[in-house]
Design a protein around this motif. Sequence first.
Motif, PDB file in Angstrom:
ATOM      1  N   GLY A   1       3.419 -16.522 -12.527  1.00  0.00           N
ATOM      2  CA  GLY A   1       3.570 -16.542 -11.084  1.00  0.00           C
ATOM      3  C   GLY A   1       2.268 -16.135 -10.421  1.00  0.00           C
ATOM      4  N   GLN A   2       2.227 -16.265  -9.117  1.00  0.00           N
ATOM      5  CA  GLN A   2       1.062 -15.772  -8.388  1.00  0.00           C
ATOM      6  C   GLN A   2       1.145 -14.248  -8.333  1.00  0.00           C
ATOM      7  OE1 GLN A   2       3.784 -16.199  -6.876  1.00  0.00           O
ATOM      8  NE2 GLN A   2       3.855 -14.636  -5.299  1.00  0.00           N
ATOM      9  N   GLY A   3       0.074 -13.600  -8.061  1.00  0.00           N
ATOM     10  CA  GLY A   3       0.067 -12.148  -8.094  1.00  0.00           C
ATOM     11  C   GLY A   3       0.493 -11.522  -6.787  1.00  0.00           C
ATOM     12  N   THR A   4       0.808 -10.250  -6.882  1.00  0.00           N
ATOM     13  CA  THR A   4       1.098  -9.453  -5.704  1.00  0.00           C
ATOM     14  C   THR A   4       0.256  -8.189  -5.767  1.00  0.00           C
ATOM     15  OG1 THR A   4       2.879  -8.455  -4.364  1.00  0.00           O
ATOM     16  CG2 THR A   4       3.124  -8.313  -6.758  1.00  0.00           C
ATOM     17  N   GLN A   5      -0.392  -7.858  -4.674  1.00  0.00           N
ATOM     18  CA  GLN A   5      -1.334  -6.751  -4.660  1.00  0.00           C
ATOM     19  C   GLN A   5      -0.612  -5.418  -4.524  1.00  0.00           C
ATOM     20  OE1 GLN A   5      -4.936  -6.743  -4.778  1.00  0.00           O
ATOM     21  NE2 GLN A   5      -4.580  -4.524  -5.003  1.00  0.00           N
ATOM     22  N   VAL A   6      -0.981  -4.491  -5.389  1.00  0.00           N
ATOM     23  CA  VAL A   6      -0.511  -3.110  -5.298  1.00  0.00           C
ATOM     24  C   VAL A   6      -1.733  -2.219  -5.100  1.00  0.00           C
ATOM     25  CG1 VAL A   6       0.556  -1.187  -6.537  1.00  0.00           C
ATOM     26  CG2 VAL A   6       1.536  -3.488  -6.713  1.00  0.00           C
ATOM     27  N   THR A   7      -1.726  -1.458  -4.037  1.00  0.00           N
ATOM     28  CA  THR A   7      -2.824  -0.549  -3.747  1.00  0.00           C
ATOM     29  C   THR A   7      -2.272   0.856  -3.592  1.00  0.00           C
ATOM     30  OG1 THR A   7      -4.037  -2.295  -2.598  1.00  0.00           O
ATOM     31  CG2 THR A   7      -4.746  -0.032  -2.196  1.00  0.00           C
ATOM     32  N   VAL A   8      -2.804   1.773  -4.387  1.00  0.00           N
ATOM     33  CA  VAL A   8      -2.372   3.170  -4.339  1.00  0.00           C
ATOM     34  C   VAL A   8      -3.532   3.985  -3.789  1.00  0.00           C
ATOM     35  CG1 VAL A   8      -1.391   5.111  -5.603  1.00  0.00           C
ATOM     36  CG2 VAL A   8      -0.922   2.755  -6.345  1.00  0.00           C
ATOM     37  N   SER A   9      -3.355   4.462  -2.590  1.00  0.00           N
ATOM     38  CA  SER A   9      -4.443   5.173  -1.926  1.00  0.00           C
ATOM     39  C   SER A   9      -3.890   6.043  -0.817  1.00  0.00           C
ATOM     40  CB  SER A   9      -5.442   4.174  -1.336  1.00  0.00           C
ATOM     41  OG  SER A   9      -6.435   4.843  -0.589  1.00  0.00           O
ATOM     42  N   SER A  10      -4.550   7.174  -0.611  1.00  0.00           N
ATOM     43  CA  SER A  10      -4.153   8.039   0.497  1.00  0.00           C
ATOM     44  C   SER A  10      -4.934   7.681   1.763  1.00  0.00           C
ATOM     45  CB  SER A  10      -4.385   9.508   0.125  1.00  0.00           C
ATOM     46  OG  SER A  10      -5.728   9.711  -0.285  1.00  0.00           O
TER      47      SER A  10
ATOM     48  N   LEU B   1       0.850  -1.183   0.000  1.00  0.00           N
ATOM     49  CA  LEU B   1       0.000   0.000   0.000  1.00  0.00           C
ATOM     50  C   LEU B   1       0.892   1.241   0.000  1.00  0.00           C
ATOM     51  CD1 LEU B   1      -2.719   1.503   0.415  1.00  0.00           C
ATOM     52  CD2 LEU B   1      -2.382   1.172   2.882  1.00  0.00           C
ATOM     53  N   VAL B   2       0.682   2.105  -0.981  1.00  0.00           N
ATOM     54  CA  VAL B   2       1.461   3.338  -1.076  1.00  0.00           C
ATOM     55  C   VAL B   2       0.527   4.500  -1.392  1.00  0.00           C
ATOM     56  CG1 VAL B   2       3.610   2.230  -1.778  1.00  0.00           C
ATOM     57  CG2 VAL B   2       1.973   2.959  -3.521  1.00  0.00           C
ATOM     58  N   PRO B   3       0.892   5.703  -0.992  1.00  0.00           N
ATOM     59  CA  PRO B   3       0.077   6.879  -1.328  1.00  0.00           C
ATOM     60  C   PRO B   3       0.311   7.287  -2.778  1.00  0.00           C
ATOM     61  CG  PRO B   3       1.997   7.564  -0.127  1.00  0.00           C
ATOM     62  CD  PRO B   3       2.023   6.055  -0.144  1.00  0.00           C
ATOM     63  N   PRO B   4      -0.590   8.040  -3.353  1.00  0.00           N
ATOM     64  CA  PRO B   4      -0.362   8.562  -4.708  1.00  0.00           C
ATOM     65  C   PRO B   4       0.957   9.311  -4.773  1.00  0.00           C
ATOM     66  CG  PRO B   4      -2.631   8.920  -4.075  1.00  0.00           C
ATOM     67  CD  PRO B   4      -1.930   8.400  -2.856  1.00  0.00           C
TER      68      PRO B   4
END
Length: 123
Positions: free
Chosen positions: A114-123, A10-13
């Motif tokens: 491969g299996q996936g890895t979740q990327v979430t971009v949110s403040s 999880l990362v911010p914009p």
Amino acid sequence: VQLQASGGGLVPPGGSLRLSCTTSGSILDYYGVGWFRQAPGKEREGISYIDMTDGSTGYEDSVKGRFTISRDNVENAVYLQMNNLKPEDTAVYYCAAAATPNYYLGADEYDYWGQGTQVTVSS
């Protein structure tokens, strides 16, 4: 053949992440390795690839200038450096390997996943 994607989070914009794709064997056994992503309710889309023979790379338009794909032949790994992340980049990210030279960014052009890895971009 096993591929494993990692590095999501999880990362911010505006933030950055580096995804890694490691293989069970030599990465040079493949013609190319690509990164794909799939957001909820959307089709899986190819976003970048790197060629194992000449190192050439390609990017989908929405990530050009923000994402960089690279490889490490010794570590048998392919990386995706993602900068200036946007909320629309939120998805499950997958890496895949092509066993034939006829590939680009189409999911059906790749043979191993491969299996996936979740990327979430949110403040």
